[in-house]
Design a protein around this motif. Structure first.
Motif, PDB file in Angstrom:
ATOM      1  N   THR A   7       5.022  -0.618   5.714  1.00  9.70           N
ATOM      2  CA  THR A   7       6.439  -0.318   5.488  1.00  9.70           C
ATOM      3  C   THR A   7       6.645   0.957   4.690  1.00  9.70           C
ATOM      4  N   ASP A   8       5.559   1.659   4.399  1.00  6.35           N
ATOM      5  CA  ASP A   8       5.621   2.897   3.622  1.00  6.35           C
ATOM      6  C   ASP A   8       6.346   2.664   2.287  1.00  6.35           C
ATOM      7  N   ALA A   9       5.933   1.591   1.578  1.00  4.72           N
ATOM      8  CA  ALA A   9       6.590   1.205   0.332  1.00  4.72           C
ATOM      9  C   ALA A   9       6.095   1.974  -0.882  1.00  4.72           C
ATOM     10  N   GLY A  10       5.104   2.821  -0.693  1.00  7.74           N
ATOM     11  CA  GLY A  10       4.681   3.674  -1.797  1.00  7.74           C
ATOM     12  C   GLY A  10       3.428   3.188  -2.488  1.00  7.74           C
ATOM     13  N   PRO A  11       2.872   4.026  -3.358  1.00  9.40           N
ATOM     14  CA  PRO A  11       1.624   3.704  -4.054  1.00  9.40           C
ATOM     15  C   PRO A  11       1.806   2.591  -5.077  1.00  9.40           C
ATOM     16  N   LEU A  12       0.677   2.043  -5.538  1.00 11.98           N
ATOM     17  CA  LEU A  12       0.698   0.891  -6.443  1.00 11.98           C
ATOM     18  C   LEU A  12      -0.495   0.973  -7.379  1.00 11.98           C
ATOM     19  N   THR A  13      -0.303   0.460  -8.594  1.00 12.29           N
ATOM     20  CA  THR A  13      -1.401   0.332  -9.550  1.00 12.29           C
ATOM     21  C   THR A  13      -1.666  -1.144  -9.792  1.00 12.29           C
ATOM     22  N   VAL A  14      -2.926  -1.532  -9.695  1.00  9.61           N
ATOM     23  CA  VAL A  14      -3.340  -2.923  -9.887  1.00  9.61           C
ATOM     24  C   VAL A  14      -4.115  -2.995 -11.193  1.00  9.61           C
ATOM     25  N   VAL A  15      -3.577  -3.741 -12.168  1.00 10.16           N
ATOM     26  CA  VAL A  15      -4.116  -3.757 -13.517  1.00 10.16           C
ATOM     27  C   VAL A  15      -4.706  -5.138 -13.813  1.00 10.16           C
ATOM     28  N   CYS A  16      -6.021  -5.253 -13.718  1.00 12.41           N
ATOM     29  CA  CYS A  16      -6.703  -6.502 -14.053  1.00 12.41           C
ATOM     30  C   CYS A  16      -6.781  -6.638 -15.563  1.00 12.41           C
TER      31      CYS A  16
END
Length: 314
Positions: free
Chosen positions: A171-180
């Motif tokens: 859906t071209d929703a944009g970048p994301l950061t995944v923080v464990c």
């Protein structure tokens, strides 16, 4: 007279200095948190509360217990800080939604894919990742992981995450950061490797490599189980009944590798440390804090003490 339960409707009964920093309904969800247990509510959610106007969608990973406690309270809960002397309590309003992962896995995936969401954080314990401790790889033969890989709406943490990332790509929703935020060595790179083990689509793998970041972190705060006495103390301090209250020590630390794919809460304004290298902080914690804590436990037990605090006092 009966004491009312904490909610937006009763928030005006809480002492002014103990109310949320930002009007809770004014917060827009920009963070999805997987594993909305006591530690998250006493740690990352407090940093988010004090960092501005970001809101959190919390996802339960096992039971609906947390949802049953927070939903009737409009996501509000108190953090009771206990240390030497009298305790104090404050209401946190950063958690704006609560989803029950096992009951509604599709909504979890949709929330991760929401363009308004820029960060996913996790506290699901080491077991929640279904990681082989010997190899560090995803246990693809785990029955739940296998079921997710076979095409069901995912219920495992890594499955939910990958499905959400794939939906963002489509859906071209944009970048994301995944923080464990779990106690895994080099937790960010470890989670990135698990996601890579799950992903079978070369196109998705390429998109993740270019659009998703997995910064390493180190977290620290003691969050003991909340007792009936603690809940009674919250009622005395705040004037409302709170079924979602959590208890914490005064000390809190959050060290985050400064590697983000998009915007994020200004956690450094709340005391978090943003750094290029988390490893030294992790080493200090393991050797000086965890090592000393274990020593106190062993010697304290031999001396007949029941709690670490008793050993410290001896």
């Amino acid at each position: 007279m009966s004491v009312p339960r904490l909610s937006l409707r009763t928030l005006d009964r809480v002492p002014l200095d103990a109310r949320p920093r930002v009007d809770p309904p004014a917060r827009r969800v920009g963070v999805v948190h997987l594993g909305v247990g006591a530690f998250h509510r006493a740690h990352q959610a407090v940093y988010t509360e004090d960092a501005g106007d970001w809101g959190i969608c919390g996802v339960t990973q096992r039971s609906a217990r947390v949802a049953r406690r927070l939903l009737p309270q409009d996501g509000l809960y108190a953090v009771l800080t206990k240390g030497p002397g009298a305790g104090d309590a404050r209401v946190v309003g950063a958690v704006r939604e609560v989803l029950v992962g096992p009951d509604d896995p599709a909504s979890v995936v949709a929330r991760i894919a929401d363009p308004a969401v820029r960060v996913v954080t996790l506290t699901v314990t080491e077991k929640g990742y279904r990681r082989d401790p010997a190899t560090g790889r995803l246990r693809r033969d785990d029955p739940e992981v296998a079921a997710d890989l076979a095409g069901r709406t995912p219920r495992t943490v890594v499955g939910q995450l990958v499905a959400g990332l794939d939906a963002r790509r489509c859906t071209d929703a944009g970048p994301l950061t995944v923080v464990c935020c779990d106690n895994l060595p080099s937790n960010g790179p470890a989670l990135r490797a698990l996601v890579g083990d799950y992903v079978g689509d070369d196109g998705l793998a390429a998109w993740i490599a270019g659009s998703v970041r997995f910064p390493a972190t180190m977290v620290d705060r003691i969050v003991p189980a909340t007792t009936d006495a603690d809940r009674a103390e919250v009622t005395r301090l705040l004037g409302v009944v709170d079924d979602g209250a959590v208890v914490a020590e005064p000390f809190s630390q959050w060290v985050i590798e400064d590697d983000f794919a998009a915007d994020r809460p200004a956690w450094e304004k709340a005391g978090a440390v943003l750094t290029a290298d988390v490893a030294p902080y992790e080493t200090v914690k393991l050797r000086m804090l965890n090592g000393a804590h274990s020593t106190l436990a062993y010697l304290g037990a031999l001396a007949g003490h029941e709690h670490i605090a008793d050993a410290v006092a001896d």
